[in-house]
Design an enzyme around this catalytic site. Structure first.
Site, PDB file in Angstrom:
ATOM      1  N   HIS A 192      82.757  54.903  54.309  1.00 30.95           N
ATOM      2  CA  HIS A 192      82.699  54.205  55.597  1.00 30.95           C
ATOM      3  C   HIS A 192      83.822  54.667  56.522  1.00 30.95           C
ATOM      4  CE1 HIS A 192      81.943  51.296  58.589  1.00 30.95           C
ATOM      5  NE2 HIS A 192      82.655  50.294  58.114  1.00 30.95           N
TER       6      HIS A 192
ATOM      7  N   CYS B 226      83.945  46.000  48.207  1.00 33.07           N
ATOM      8  CA  CYS B 226      84.404  46.480  49.512  1.00 33.07           C
ATOM      9  C   CYS B 226      84.102  47.967  49.676  1.00 33.07           C
ATOM     10  CB  CYS B 226      85.913  46.281  49.645  1.00 33.07           C
ATOM     11  SG  CYS B 226      86.496  44.615  49.255  1.00 33.07           S
ATOM     12  N   SER B 227      83.649  48.346  50.869  1.00 28.67           N
ATOM     13  CA  SER B 227      83.516  49.772  51.161  1.00 28.67           C
ATOM     14  C   SER B 227      84.925  50.374  51.225  1.00 28.67           C
ATOM     15  CB  SER B 227      82.773  49.985  52.478  1.00 28.67           C
ATOM     16  OG  SER B 227      83.435  49.324  53.535  1.00 28.67           O
TER      17      SER B 227
ATOM     18  N   CYS C  69      82.965  49.121  64.019  1.00 21.77           N
ATOM     19  CA  CYS C  69      82.227  49.909  63.025  1.00 21.77           C
ATOM     20  C   CYS C  69      80.823  50.266  63.504  1.00 21.77           C
ATOM     21  CB  CYS C  69      82.165  49.162  61.704  1.00 21.77           C
ATOM     22  SG  CYS C  69      83.796  48.699  61.093  1.00 21.77           S
TER      23      CYS C  69
ATOM     24  N   LYS D  79      79.063  51.305  51.038  1.00 24.42           N
ATOM     25  CA  LYS D  79      79.748  50.948  49.795  1.00 24.42           C
ATOM     26  C   LYS D  79      80.074  52.173  48.949  1.00 24.42           C
ATOM     27  CE  LYS D  79      81.490  48.898  46.484  1.00 24.42           C
ATOM     28  NZ  LYS D  79      82.153  50.197  46.332  1.00 24.42           N
TER      29      LYS D  79
END
Lengths: 388, 135
Positions: free
Chosen positions: A334, A207-208, A84, A330
């Site tokens: 993402h 969670c994103s 990421c 978030k």
């Protein structure tokens, strides 16, 4: 040696567009960056393209040349993969190319197509950023890995789900007016606490999301800017990268992120600033606990103290240190390979005054991006400054 | 290890040793413990790693219940994943409470819980899994 100027930035709207390929997403971001800079593809001397899951989601490797091709560039091009943190690392390499005189204009950023995968397929793809032998074979998912960190944090320092929920609520509020954000709506603490559990203690809103998107920035030397009549207002004044053990269980601590500490220390030294000088930050909140760990690693809070930052309003739009004014991972979304470049795009606009939330940081002169890979086995920190 | 698939040296050797009742870890001259395969102690760069017996019991440092799993564990969810400390080495495994389904009984497992290592199989693909059994 002068700090590379951010001549132009661009990103797609983040969200669900499962039919759009990674190359198309990056091309749109690049086009916006060209238009923002007043430059064309012919100016680009090298491309660094962040991408993590292309082989999993699109059966596409070797995507550096493909990204350059889609952006209209014939130049050396390399895919940068650091989970990421892929496009944060791509930005960092571009910065170094310009600083050392190897190039005067580089195109950096990233792209990721994720929502063409089912949730289990996407979960498996993301999990490949963990240790394949000792974590994935034990059933570790990425929400699971960060849940392990969160539960250990609660054990060592205290805090609870409501503290984490305040982070999600804040970042959704910041994204509410951002036209590029995946979730442009506010949520409540109750929404977070009552959402389905993904991995204890995380519910869905901790969670994103899975996202599709692209990001791009054109970095140029000061001389190039002068020769082309450009007057970029923002420069990348410092950059740093840190590494750590891959598997969570091999770390010295599961509640600290030394890779981010090392990246921040290097970036601060490079820029000649410290955490007290940062006016605004975009940090890697892939899960709510990740924002807590980032704020502590970056030196804004002592260990164990950032858990209440959002609850207390300190990182809010109106707080002492606004964090994730874009909405963060978030709420902005993402698309993993594009995230680090998107942080540069959003922070540049915040500092220039042309972001929807710029008024919240009207006097800001120094900002920071924090882009993490895996459970922060890798991390890139970039410091941006207003120079014009 | 899949019956027909290739072995992962180090990892499968470790699971074989657990099944044989002789689990081990790698220790560097500085006393740091690691799981195989390792040529170096990543903390110190030391090369002289030796196999040492894994302590019989470990301690749970953190745990979570996974409800949303990848395809390889789709039929296993919910299940409990934990990190446990065995002397100088830590490892990740699934906590399985004897006599209960995976994911059930997790409320009984707290940080500090003593566990023993074993090898189980996952429901979805039949692959071997490091298991931590409360004692």
């Amino acid at each position: 040696m002068t700090a590379p100027r951010v001549a132009g930035v661009g990103m797609t709207a983040f969200g669900k567009s499962p039919e759009r390929t990674g190359r198309e997403l990056f091309a749109e971001a690049a086009r916006k960056a060209y238009d923002d800079a007043g430059l064309g593809p012919d100016a680009v001397e090298e491309v660094f393209y962040g991408n993590f899951m292309g082989q999993h989601a699109e059966q596409q490797g070797h995507s550096g040349p493909l990204a350059a091709d889609s952006a209209g560039v014939t130049a050396p091009a390399t895919r940068i993969e650091s989970a990421c943190a892929s496009s944060g690392a791509a930005v960092r390499l571009g910065v170094e190319r310009v600083r050392n005189g190897a190039a005067d204009c580089v195109l950096v950023g990233g792209g990721e197509r994720m929502t063409n995968l089912s949730t289990p397929e996407g979960t498996a793809g993301l999990a490949s950023a963990a240790d394949a032998l000792w974590e994935i074979k034990a059933g570790v998912t990425f929400p699971g890995a960060y849940s392990l960190m969160a539960n250990r944090y609660f054990h060592e320092h205290g805090g609870d789900r409501e503290d984490l929920a305040a982070i999600a609520v804040k970042n959704h509020r910041h994204a509410a007016e951002n036209p590029l954000a995946q979730f442009q709506r506010e949520i409540t603490v109750e929404d977070v606490l009552s959402a389905p559990t993904v991995c204890s203690p995380f519910g869905l809103y901790d969670c994103s999301p899975m996202s599709d998107g692209g990001s791009a920035a054109l970095l140029v030397s000061e001389e190039f800017a002068d020769e082309h009549g450009l007057d970029p207002e923002v420069a990348i004044a410092g950059t740093g990268q840190g590494g750590d053990r891959m598997a969570l269980h091999d770390r010295v601590s599961m509640t600290r992120t030394p890779a981010a500490e090392r990246a921040a220390e290097a970036a601060y030294e490079d820029a000649g600033v410290g955490p007290q000088d940062i006016d605004v930050a975009e940090v890697h909140d892939c899960f709510t606990i990740a924002e807590v760990l980032a704020l502590e690693a970056l030196g804004f809070y002592e260990a164990g103290e950032a858990i209440s930052a959002a609850t207390d309003g300190e990182t809010d739009m109106d707080g002492d240190l606004p964090v994730n004014l874009s909405g963060g991972l978030k709420a902005k979304g993402h698309p993993v390979g594009a995230t680090g470049g998107a942080q540069i795009s959003e922070l540049t606009k915040l500092l220039r005054g042309d972001h929807v939330n710029s008024d919240a940081v009207a006097d800001a002169e120094v900002g920071l991006t924090h882009n993490a890979g895996g459970t922060v086995a890798s991390c890139v920190v970039n410091v941006l400054e207003v120079v014009a | 290890m899949s019956e027909d698939g290739p072995r992962d040296a180090g990892y499968d050797d470790f699971l074989d040793a657990v099944e044989a009742g002789e689990p081990y870890y790698l220790e560097s001259p500085s006393g740091n413990g690691w799981l195989p395969p390792r040529e170096f102690d990543p903390e110190t760069g030391e090369r002289e790693l030796t196999e040492e017996p894994l302590p019989e019991t470990g301690e749970v440092l953190t745990k979570t219940v996974v409800n949303v799993a990848g395809p390889s564990f789709a039929d296993d969810a919910p299940y409990i994943v934990a990190v446990a400390q065995f002397g100088p080495v830590r490892l990740t495994g699934q906590i399985r409470v004897e006599g209960q389904k995976r994911g059930v009984g997790s409320e009984e497992v707290e940080v500090g819980q003593a566990v023993e290592i074993d090898v189980g199989h996952n429901e979805t693909e039949g692959e071997r899994v490091v298991v931590l059994e409360p004692v």
